[in-house]
Scaffold this active site. Structure first.
Site, mmCIF file in Angstrom:
data_model
loop_
_atom_site.group_PDB
_atom_site.id
_atom_site.type_symbol
_atom_site.label_atom_id
_atom_site.label_comp_id
_atom_site.label_asym_id
_atom_site.label_seq_id
_atom_site.Cartn_x
_atom_site.Cartn_y
_atom_site.Cartn_z
ATOM 1 N N TYR A 35 -3.372 -9.697 -55.251
ATOM 2 C CA TYR A 35 -4.216 -10.827 -56.223
ATOM 3 C C TYR A 35 -5.529 -11.007 -55.530
ATOM 4 C CZ TYR A 35 -4.661 -14.892 -58.971
ATOM 5 O OH TYR A 35 -4.759 -16.231 -59.910
ATOM 6 N N HIS B 93 10.692 -8.757 -61.889
ATOM 7 C CA HIS B 93 10.542 -9.407 -60.721
ATOM 8 C C HIS B 93 11.548 -8.903 -59.549
ATOM 9 C CE1 HIS B 93 8.053 -12.197 -62.261
ATOM 10 N NE2 HIS B 93 8.773 -13.054 -62.798
ATOM 11 N N SER C 52 1.612 -22.163 -56.671
ATOM 12 C CA SER C 52 1.730 -22.000 -57.936
ATOM 13 C C SER C 52 3.078 -22.159 -58.543
ATOM 14 C CB SER C 52 1.403 -20.493 -58.495
ATOM 15 O OG SER C 52 1.435 -20.114 -59.556
ATOM 16 N N SER D 249 2.882 -14.481 -59.030
ATOM 17 C CA SER D 249 1.850 -13.772 -58.242
ATOM 18 C C SER D 249 0.708 -13.008 -59.033
ATOM 19 C CB SER D 249 2.470 -12.670 -57.261
ATOM 20 O OG SER D 249 3.699 -13.123 -56.548
ATOM 21 N N GLY D 250 1.000 -13.367 -60.434
ATOM 22 C CA GLY D 250 -0.100 -12.741 -61.290
ATOM 23 C C GLY D 250 0.490 -12.013 -62.219
ATOM 24 N N THR D 251 1.820 -12.007 -62.714
ATOM 25 C CA THR D 251 2.530 -11.079 -63.581
ATOM 26 C C THR D 251 1.706 -11.150 -64.770
ATOM 27 O OG1 THR D 251 4.428 -12.154 -62.522
ATOM 28 C CG2 THR D 251 4.665 -10.810 -64.359
ATOM 29 N N THR D 252 1.314 -12.468 -65.221
ATOM 30 C CA THR D 252 0.666 -12.384 -66.472
ATOM 31 C C THR D 252 -0.513 -11.775 -66.496
ATOM 32 O OG1 THR D 252 1.451 -14.803 -66.559
ATOM 33 C CG2 THR D 252 -0.193 -14.195 -68.218
ATOM 34 N N TRP D 253 -1.528 -11.801 -65.688
ATOM 35 C CA TRP D 253 -2.750 -11.147 -65.564
ATOM 36 C C TRP D 253 -2.381 -9.747 -65.530
ATOM 37 C CZ3 TRP D 253 -6.293 -11.263 -60.363
ATOM 38 C CH2 TRP D 253 -7.536 -10.829 -60.905
ATOM 39 N N ARG E 61 -2.871 -21.858 -64.812
ATOM 40 C CA ARG E 61 -3.083 -23.117 -64.267
ATOM 41 C C ARG E 61 -4.386 -23.339 -63.718
ATOM 42 N NH1 ARG E 61 -2.554 -25.594 -59.052
ATOM 43 N NH2 ARG E 61 -2.101 -23.768 -58.372
HETATM 44 P P1 PAP Z 1 5.327 -15.414 -63.731
HETATM 45 O O1 PAP Z 1 5.629 -14.602 -62.522
HETATM 46 O O2 PAP Z 1 6.058 -16.704 -64.288
HETATM 47 O O3 PAP Z 1 5.228 -14.611 -64.979
HETATM 48 P P2 PAP Z 1 2.500 -15.360 -62.924
HETATM 49 O O4 PAP Z 1 1.615 -14.901 -64.254
HETATM 50 O O5 PAP Z 1 2.721 -14.441 -61.924
HETATM 51 O O6 PAP Z 1 3.651 -16.031 -63.444
HETATM 52 O O7 PAP Z 1 1.689 -16.527 -62.237
HETATM 53 C C1 PAP Z 1 0.765 -17.469 -63.053
HETATM 54 C C2 PAP Z 1 -0.361 -17.654 -62.102
HETATM 55 O O8 PAP Z 1 -1.215 -16.465 -62.247
HETATM 56 C C3 PAP Z 1 -1.028 -18.802 -62.171
HETATM 57 O O9 PAP Z 1 -1.459 -19.088 -60.719
HETATM 58 P P3 PAP Z 1 -2.004 -20.632 -60.445
HETATM 59 O O10 PAP Z 1 -0.741 -21.330 -60.643
HETATM 60 O O11 PAP Z 1 -2.254 -20.458 -58.841
HETATM 61 O O12 PAP Z 1 -2.979 -21.149 -61.111
HETATM 62 C C4 PAP Z 1 -2.023 -18.536 -63.198
HETATM 63 O O13 PAP Z 1 -3.095 -19.408 -63.281
HETATM 64 C C5 PAP Z 1 -2.464 -17.086 -62.708
HETATM 65 N N1 PAP Z 1 -3.276 -16.376 -63.767
HETATM 66 C C6 PAP Z 1 -2.671 -16.168 -64.916
HETATM 67 N N2 PAP Z 1 -3.537 -15.369 -65.799
HETATM 68 C C7 PAP Z 1 -4.589 -15.045 -64.667
HETATM 69 C C8 PAP Z 1 -5.515 -14.303 -64.915
HETATM 70 N N3 PAP Z 1 -6.034 -13.650 -65.918
HETATM 71 N N4 PAP Z 1 -6.304 -13.819 -63.715
HETATM 72 C C9 PAP Z 1 -5.991 -14.579 -62.683
HETATM 73 N N5 PAP Z 1 -4.820 -15.395 -62.501
HETATM 74 C C10 PAP Z 1 -4.247 -15.579 -63.429
#
Ligand code: PAP
Length: 378
Positions: free
Chosen positions: A271, A181, A211, A125-129, A341
């Site tokens: 998000y 989570h 995702s 859901s955007g954890t990394t962000w 991604r």
């Molecule tokens: P996690 O729960 O395993 O840590 P998480 O970071 O929540 O993963 O999800 C990754 C999604 O956040 C990816 O989405 P997508 O598959 O639809 O592309 C990833 O691209 C997106 N993501 C990672 N970094 C960012 C960022 N800086 N801004 C916006 N979206 C991001």
């Protein structure tokens, strides 16, 4: 002081009395006692948490407790996840078997301080962000992200406690940031009842599914593991809640309801809104974290700089986020790049058929009915 806090303090006291006084011996003891855990928890940013020396009795006690958690978990309902890993049903949610000891352990051993911040999300859901943004806001040093993967900015708390050795969180610099989570109702009482704060980032379920699906396809699999399942099958499991921490709707709703009844405790972000107006949401985060931007910082363009350095475009191009793997402690080799991604809103349109989207929307509508939770731009 609670009974648990007293026990914790006694533990610290016992530990400090049993540490050998000779610094060289002490160092050797630290090295030896952490050697095994070092292999398991190889993250250099948090490895210090496993350095605290422990008595033989303490280690045995921790090991026994870990075995007991595993026995308890073995009696829980079992299913395969869309990631084709064993899931167990615990308190109405599905958890990967390997993570559950950490969740049970947290219930006994996590003692948050009022300044702690928990970054909560349903996976993908955007954890990394969120981690990158919270780190940049907390430290006011977004440039550190040029050489630090966002997942190295805050430990994933249930993963941290999932091994047989308990980490010592007191060694982490304050204010501490943790990621999780875990659904709100499954969080330890110590988190729910203490004045620590929670930032929840929610994402529209269709994009979350897509995702999740791509991420699980990209996960390194041991030789014998099956190939990823087709998307329609994965979606069926997702709808039944059979993905990590599922079902997604209940996960989001719980945090949503808490954010409505306790706005000082839970900040609920979306998000899609963050993508539409990142600066406004960074300011909201900073205020909630007790670190609002000063006039000077505003004038210096700090907010814009944080948004820029934490953007998908920037982070996904950094070497530190393009190379290497993580997740060894869970028998995985997840590419650091797999957390980036394309970071788009509405990407489900490229992957789901109209029928699939309608089915997911119908479930969403039914589950969120009259809750007040809606998604924009879906
Ligand atoms: P996690 O729960 O395993 O840590 P998480 O970071 O929540 O993963 O999800 C990754 C999604 O956040 C990816 O989405 P997508 O598959 O639809 O592309 C990833 O691209 C997106 N993501 C990672 N970094 C960012 C960022 N800086 N801004 C916006 N979206 C991001």
């Amino acid at each position: 002081m609670s009974y648990q806090n007293i026990l914790h303090s006694i533990n610290i006291l016992v530990t400090s009395f049993t540490v050998p006084s000779n610094p060289k011996v002490q160092e050797e003891e630290r090295r030896m006692s952490s050697q095994k855990d070092k292999q398991m928890f190889s993250n250099p940013y948090f490895i210090e948490c496993y350095y605290t020396p422990k008595t033989k009795e303490q280690k045995e006690k921790e090991l026994r407790a870990h075995q007991e958690y595993k026995e308890e978990i073995a009696s829980l309902p079992l299913q395969q996840s869309l990631q084709q890993r064993p899931l167990r049903l615990y308190k109405g949610f599905w958890f990967h078997e390997i993570i559950l000891p950490g969740i049970l352990s947290l219930h006994h051993h996590l003692h948050p301080t009022p300044s702690d911040i928990f970054l909560a999300t349903f996976p993908k859901s955007g954890t990394t962000w969120l981690k990158a943004l919270a780190f940049a806001i907390g430290t006011r040093n977004p440039y550190a992200l040029l050489s630090r993967h966002p997942h190295d900015c805050s430990p994933f708390i249930e993963g941290f406690f999932s091994g047989p050795r308990l980490p010592d969180l007191d060694v982490l610099p304050s204010p501490r940031q943790f990621a999780t989570h875990i659904p709100y109702s499954v969080l330890p009482n110590s988190v729910r009842d203490s004045p620590c704060r929670i930032i929840y980032l929610c994402r529209e379920p269709k994009d979350t599914l897509v995702s999740t699906y791509h991420y699980s396809k990209g996960m390194h699999r041991p030789e014998a593991a099956p190939q990823p399942m087709p998307l329609p099958e994965a979606m069926e499991l997702f709808c039944k809640g059979l993905s990590m921490y599922g079902p997604v709707w209940e996960h989001q709703l719980e945090y949503w309801q808490e954010s409505q009844s306790q706005p000082d405790k839970v900040l609920f972000l979306k998000y899609e809104d963050m993508k539409a107006d990142p600066e406004a949401n960074v300011r909201r985060m900073a205020e909630f974290m007790g670190r609002p931007f000063s006039v000077e910082e505003e004038m210096n363009g700090m907010v814009g700089e944080i948004v820029r350095l934490c953007s998908f475009e920037k982070l996904s191009q950094l070497e530190v986020n393009k190379v290497g793997v993580r997740g060894k402690e869970f028998g995985l080799a997840i590419k650091n790049s797999s957390f980036f991604r394309n970071g788009k809103v509405g990407d489900w349109r490229e992957h789901l058929t109209e029928q699939m989207a309608e089915k997911l929307d119908a479930i969403t509508q039914a589950k969120l009915y009259q809750s007040g939770l809606t998604y924009s731009n879906s």
